[in-house]
Design a protein around this motif. Sequence first.
Motif, PDB file in Angstrom:
ATOM      1  N   LEU A 153       0.839  -1.202   0.000  1.00 33.29           N
ATOM      2  CA  LEU A 153       0.000   0.000   0.000  1.00 33.29           C
ATOM      3  C   LEU A 153       0.873   1.250   0.000  1.00 33.29           C
ATOM      4  O   LEU A 153       0.596   2.218  -0.730  1.00 33.29           O
ATOM      5  CB  LEU A 153      -0.924  -0.024   1.220  1.00 33.29           C
ATOM      6  N   ALA A 154       1.927   1.232   0.797  1.00 33.57           N
ATOM      7  CA  ALA A 154       2.826   2.394   0.856  1.00 33.57           C
ATOM      8  C   ALA A 154       3.464   2.679  -0.503  1.00 33.57           C
ATOM      9  O   ALA A 154       3.707   3.841  -0.851  1.00 33.57           O
ATOM     10  CB  ALA A 154       3.909   2.168   1.904  1.00 33.57           C
ATOM     11  N   ASP A 155       3.729   1.625  -1.293  1.00 33.80           N
ATOM     12  CA  ASP A 155       4.290   1.823  -2.634  1.00 33.80           C
ATOM     13  C   ASP A 155       3.409   2.734  -3.482  1.00 33.80           C
ATOM     14  O   ASP A 155       3.908   3.452  -4.365  1.00 33.80           O
ATOM     15  CB  ASP A 155       4.437   0.477  -3.348  1.00 33.80           C
ATOM     16  N   LEU A 156       2.107   2.699  -3.233  1.00 29.84           N
ATOM     17  CA  LEU A 156       1.171   3.498  -4.018  1.00 29.84           C
ATOM     18  C   LEU A 156       1.088   4.942  -3.535  1.00 29.84           C
ATOM     19  O   LEU A 156       0.490   5.788  -4.202  1.00 29.84           O
ATOM     20  CB  LEU A 156      -0.227   2.874  -3.953  1.00 29.84           C
ATOM     21  N   ILE A 157       1.685   5.195  -2.366  1.00 31.90           N
ATOM     22  CA  ILE A 157       1.548   6.513  -1.736  1.00 31.90           C
ATOM     23  C   ILE A 157       2.861   7.279  -1.705  1.00 31.90           C
ATOM     24  O   ILE A 157       2.932   8.454  -2.091  1.00 31.90           O
ATOM     25  CB  ILE A 157       1.012   6.357  -0.294  1.00 31.90           C
ATOM     26  N   ASP A 158       3.940   6.578  -1.249  1.00 35.52           N
ATOM     27  CA  ASP A 158       5.213   7.271  -0.999  1.00 35.52           C
ATOM     28  C   ASP A 158       6.317   6.223  -1.011  1.00 35.52           C
ATOM     29  O   ASP A 158       6.397   5.375  -0.113  1.00 35.52           O
ATOM     30  CB  ASP A 158       5.144   7.967   0.365  1.00 35.52           C
TER      31      ASP A 158
END
Length: 491
Positions: free
Chosen positions: A205-210
């Motif tokens: 999920l973090a890959d999609l955000i930052d």
Amino acid sequence: MTIKLSAQSLTALPDTVAKPRYTLADLSAGIVHFGVGNFHRAHQAVYLDDLFNLGADHDWGIVGAGVRDADAQMKAILGRQDYLSTIVEQEAGGTGVRVTAPMVDFLEPGDAGAIIAKLADPAIRIVSLTITEGGYYLDAAGAFTQTHPDIVADAANPEAPKTVFGLILAGLKARRDAGVAPFTVMCCDNIPHNGKVTMNAIAGLADLIDADLAAWVRSSVAFPNGMVDRITPATSDRERKMVAEEYGIEDGWPVFCETFKQWVLEDNFPAGRPVLEKVGVTFVDDVSPWELMKIRILNGGHAAIAYPAALMDIHFVHEAMEHPLIAAYLEKLTRDEIIPVVPPVPDTDLDDYRRLIAERFANPKIGDTIQRLCLDGSNRQPKFILPSVEDRLKAGASVTGLALVSAFWARYCYGVTDSGAKIAPNDPNWDRLQKAAIVAKDDPEAYLQMKDIFGAAGENPAYVKAFTHALKTVWDIGARETLTRYIQNTL
């Protein structure tokens, strides 16, 4: 006359009920737990209750959290009884009853701000999860699905996430931004390499955000793998009535479970942990052998007996084990096809473990239901059955019995038992499964087209042949005669 469970009424409970030797005032929060269901309260919470009863580690109290309607219902019920739980531990030879009190608070489900604030609190050093095997957004290969609408929505609005993973990520980010060390994320679900799976979900999920946040999660946050085990049925009015009539306790959501429990954990807790080894938790460097043993033999065994028992109109798990065909099927399948692809486990005889599992399934006091074992097959088959299939296919070994497990499942998803009784929807993907099962009655290979479930096995000629033959046989002669043929090596 019953006594309404509460902190104030503890001393009035019968002497036959074991009570906490600590009070809520003795505890402070150290753990936030997502998914306060029966298994959590029968397992992790009981271990902590045991530890607190020793007078140790009172700064590791549990704060409940969640995102579902069921979490709100649990919060409301437990809140009315000061977060106390009645735990009924049952074996054929006797029953033990205790009240546990390790939970100090329960955050309002859906209140993202309050949950993130608690996660950011430096006192919280562990965040744990029991959100079921289907809650991790995995595809058939076990990879995190970044394109799921829930994940896409959290990525677009990371400040107000709706998923458990979005909330945990937001809590971790808040700690990083404040210069507070990250908490350890401890998965307590029955998934192979559950810590790694949880890391993939949060970092994915973090890959999609930052990208920097994702890299920090992967390098700085601990995700120990663990194996958890305790058979814990769902609570119904039956259990509530038993607790009231037999023990005089009015508990809105009591928990019934077996006496046996096991927890094996990798010792990777940089922010600290309770001394759970004092109450029977096994800490190891690598949990994989125990994890694989349990998931394939116990969880795989549950899946194996569930669907033929359902087709034969059997209600309780112990009743299924009393049926000679089902007991013999489980033994033959486990010995012939599952154990040969389970690697050695330190200080453990796998055949002894198999016998222990069969004894636990046969426990007549538990009241575990076949319907519960049948639940969520679309998530459980790829985790508990198909990995054994894939290992045997790689070895060129027979998959007759394992293909039969999935064939029974396909027949179950048609929606009627062998007697013609209707089967209620029992899977989040029930409509899709039933549609495929109806087509598969005449064309078994159609069921294998669900590639997100069957993966490569569904395209392997040996598996396709075994599954096709098994499903045709179940339709032609029914579950009982199919089991007979498998046991007699004539399937």
